[in-house]
Design a protein around this motif. Sequence first.
Motif, mmCIF file in Angstrom:
data_model
loop_
_atom_site.group_PDB
_atom_site.id
_atom_site.type_symbol
_atom_site.label_atom_id
_atom_site.label_comp_id
_atom_site.label_asym_id
_atom_site.label_seq_id
_atom_site.Cartn_x
_atom_site.Cartn_y
_atom_site.Cartn_z
ATOM 1 N N SER A 127 0.617 -1.309 0.046
ATOM 2 C CA SER A 127 0.060 0.167 0.104
ATOM 3 C C SER A 127 0.689 1.148 -0.105
ATOM 4 O O SER A 127 1.075 2.257 -1.398
ATOM 5 N N ALA A 128 2.085 1.158 1.058
ATOM 6 C CA ALA A 128 2.372 2.528 0.761
ATOM 7 C C ALA A 128 3.448 2.606 -0.358
ATOM 8 O O ALA A 128 4.417 3.833 -0.477
ATOM 9 N N VAL A 129 3.622 1.629 -1.117
ATOM 10 C CA VAL A 129 4.780 1.890 -2.885
ATOM 11 C C VAL A 129 3.936 1.908 -3.428
ATOM 12 O O VAL A 129 4.046 3.239 -4.311
ATOM 13 N N TYR A 130 2.713 2.013 -2.941
ATOM 14 C CA TYR A 130 1.533 2.805 -4.453
ATOM 15 C C TYR A 130 1.498 4.550 -3.854
ATOM 16 O O TYR A 130 1.236 4.672 -5.172
ATOM 17 N N LEU A 131 1.819 4.889 -2.763
ATOM 18 C CA LEU A 131 1.425 5.895 -2.273
ATOM 19 C C LEU A 131 2.596 6.422 -2.737
ATOM 20 O O LEU A 131 3.267 7.867 -3.724
ATOM 21 N N LEU A 132 3.670 5.911 -2.586
ATOM 22 C CA LEU A 132 5.089 6.634 -3.504
ATOM 23 C C LEU A 132 5.470 6.686 -4.698
ATOM 24 O O LEU A 132 5.972 8.074 -4.937
ATOM 25 N N ALA A 133 4.540 5.472 -5.285
ATOM 26 C CA ALA A 133 4.758 6.012 -6.747
ATOM 27 C C ALA A 133 3.870 7.189 -7.189
ATOM 28 O O ALA A 133 3.790 7.866 -8.494
ATOM 29 N N GLU A 134 2.800 7.402 -6.562
ATOM 30 C CA GLU A 134 1.727 8.506 -6.217
ATOM 31 C C GLU A 134 2.483 9.414 -6.559
ATOM 32 O O GLU A 134 2.508 10.674 -7.752
ATOM 33 N N TYR A 135 3.411 9.791 -5.375
ATOM 34 C CA TYR A 135 4.189 11.228 -4.956
ATOM 35 C C TYR A 135 5.301 11.266 -6.603
ATOM 36 O O TYR A 135 5.682 12.644 -6.548
ATOM 37 N N ASP A 136 5.571 10.236 -7.059
ATOM 38 C CA ASP A 136 6.251 10.728 -8.018
ATOM 39 C C ASP A 136 5.603 11.055 -9.202
ATOM 40 O O ASP A 136 6.104 12.000 -9.969
ATOM 41 N N ASP A 137 4.692 10.488 -8.937
ATOM 42 C CA ASP A 137 4.118 11.551 -10.686
ATOM 43 C C ASP A 137 3.878 12.947 -10.383
ATOM 44 O O ASP A 137 3.655 13.313 -11.100
ATOM 45 N N ILE A 138 3.248 12.396 -9.140
ATOM 46 C CA ILE A 138 2.861 13.805 -8.366
ATOM 47 C C ILE A 138 4.094 14.644 -8.464
ATOM 48 O O ILE A 138 4.169 15.973 -9.255
ATOM 49 N N ALA A 139 5.302 14.338 -8.360
ATOM 50 C CA ALA A 139 6.403 15.926 -8.188
ATOM 51 C C ALA A 139 6.439 15.393 -10.006
ATOM 52 O O ALA A 139 6.921 16.384 -9.990
ATOM 53 N N ARG A 140 6.316 14.679 -10.886
ATOM 54 C CA ARG A 140 6.808 15.154 -11.922
ATOM 55 C C ARG A 140 5.876 16.225 -12.750
ATOM 56 O O ARG A 140 6.032 17.396 -13.231
ATOM 57 N N LYS A 141 5.126 16.158 -12.391
ATOM 58 C CA LYS A 141 3.495 16.889 -12.770
ATOM 59 C C LYS A 141 3.993 18.673 -12.049
ATOM 60 O O LYS A 141 3.802 19.469 -12.593
ATOM 61 N N LEU A 142 4.417 18.671 -10.615
ATOM 62 C CA LEU A 142 4.540 19.466 -10.073
ATOM 63 C C LEU A 142 6.030 20.396 -10.570
ATOM 64 O O LEU A 142 5.257 21.591 -11.321
ATOM 65 N N ILE A 143 6.887 19.582 -11.507
ATOM 66 C CA ILE A 143 7.695 20.346 -11.852
ATOM 67 C C ILE A 143 7.688 20.372 -13.514
ATOM 68 O O ILE A 143 8.006 21.550 -14.065
ATOM 69 N N LEU A 144 6.850 20.302 -13.840
ATOM 70 C CA LEU A 144 6.725 20.615 -15.166
ATOM 71 C C LEU A 144 5.631 21.337 -15.026
ATOM 72 O O LEU A 144 5.792 22.625 -16.073
ATOM 73 N N ALA A 145 5.062 22.056 -14.638
ATOM 74 C CA ALA A 145 4.002 22.779 -13.619
ATOM 75 C C ALA A 145 5.026 24.316 -14.091
ATOM 76 O O ALA A 145 4.509 25.589 -13.882
ATOM 77 N N HIS A 146 5.985 23.861 -13.015
ATOM 78 C CA HIS A 146 6.420 25.381 -12.425
ATOM 79 C C HIS A 146 7.408 25.820 -14.194
ATOM 80 O O HIS A 146 7.582 26.743 -14.179
ATOM 81 N N HIS A 147 8.315 24.737 -14.490
ATOM 82 C CA HIS A 147 9.048 24.821 -15.673
ATOM 83 C C HIS A 147 7.754 25.883 -17.243
ATOM 84 O O HIS A 147 8.036 26.335 -17.619
ATOM 85 N N THR A 148 6.970 25.209 -17.255
ATOM 86 C CA THR A 148 5.195 25.544 -17.965
ATOM 87 C C THR A 148 5.172 27.351 -17.155
ATOM 88 O O THR A 148 4.183 27.305 -18.177
ATOM 89 N N ALA A 149 5.475 27.779 -16.253
ATOM 90 C CA ALA A 149 4.907 29.032 -15.250
ATOM 91 C C ALA A 149 3.091 28.643 -15.154
ATOM 92 O O ALA A 149 3.037 29.497 -14.831
ATOM 93 N N LEU A 150 3.132 27.809 -14.645
ATOM 94 C CA LEU A 150 1.702 27.565 -14.328
ATOM 95 C C LEU A 150 1.734 27.967 -13.209
ATOM 96 O O LEU A 150 0.896 27.398 -12.313
ATOM 97 N N ILE A 151 2.925 27.692 -11.988
ATOM 98 C CA ILE A 151 2.875 28.157 -10.661
ATOM 99 C C ILE A 151 4.575 28.074 -10.119
ATOM 100 O O ILE A 151 4.948 28.398 -10.831
ATOM 101 N N ASP A 152 4.293 28.578 -9.333
ATOM 102 C CA ASP A 152 5.759 29.559 -8.905
ATOM 103 C C ASP A 152 6.537 28.728 -8.357
ATOM 104 O O ASP A 152 5.765 27.503 -7.687
#
Length: 260
Positions: A127-152
């Motif tokens: 169950s925790a492995v699935y949560l870490l995979a989810e966090y990795d997906d969130i981190a990828r999208k956050l980094i992309l959102a910052h790179h494309t000026a959608l978040i600071d």
Amino acid sequence: MATNESLRLNLGSLRSAMTLTLHTHHASRIWHGRAPAEGRPGIVGLNGYIAVMNKMKRGAEQDDPYSDWWMLRIEEKLEQTKSALQSLHEQVERALSGVPPALSIGENLNVQPVKLPLFVNAQLGFSAVYLLAEYDDIARKLILAHHTALIDRGTLERWLHEGGHALRSLFSLAQQYRYSGCTRDDFAARNAAARAALEKLGDLPQDVLEGTRRSRFAPPIIRRGLQQHSKPVEDAAERAEGDVDASEAPETTEEGEEPV
């Protein structure tokens, strides 16, 4: 001709090779944790959490009511962590929805992701492995959102911290688990081992002590004969304390990675 009974006896255990692929340093650090250093406490990682869950499951199999109680506590904490990550994921998706229809952006993937072999024997570990995979997906999208000026930058760092903190809080709770060395028969007999466990580890809810409330992932109890107890609580606690240290991991910065 071999009988059905002999065929069953010759069967081995089922095995499945599993790996976890991570694309961000943020998720990789949570996997490894941090070893203690001078003036700085260690942080247990997912690998250490999984080791504790495997021990907890074995304790529940051996009719240790404290292991059953801890499985219930971890199951509840897992649900809280899942809810926190889902809320964060929804915030990230709302930020990414700001991309105009005329612009097409692909997934933000690492060209050299890390692949980690998994050896997990407990469902609460998976169950925790699935949560870490989810966090990795969130981190990828956050980094992309910052790179494309959608978040600071501040929003990027705050949301990365929130997700990482939710997972580390789960692992920190699991690190407090201790195997009592007692069974429910000891508590029914109110013997010296049970009294020592109660003094050291505290009282248990009555339904957990009676075995009427267990985790939905609790294993079947393996009944063994009468066990000899020699300092059961102290010895078991000392063993547990020596087994849950976080693995060593190199220091990395908290800066967000930029997509390639």
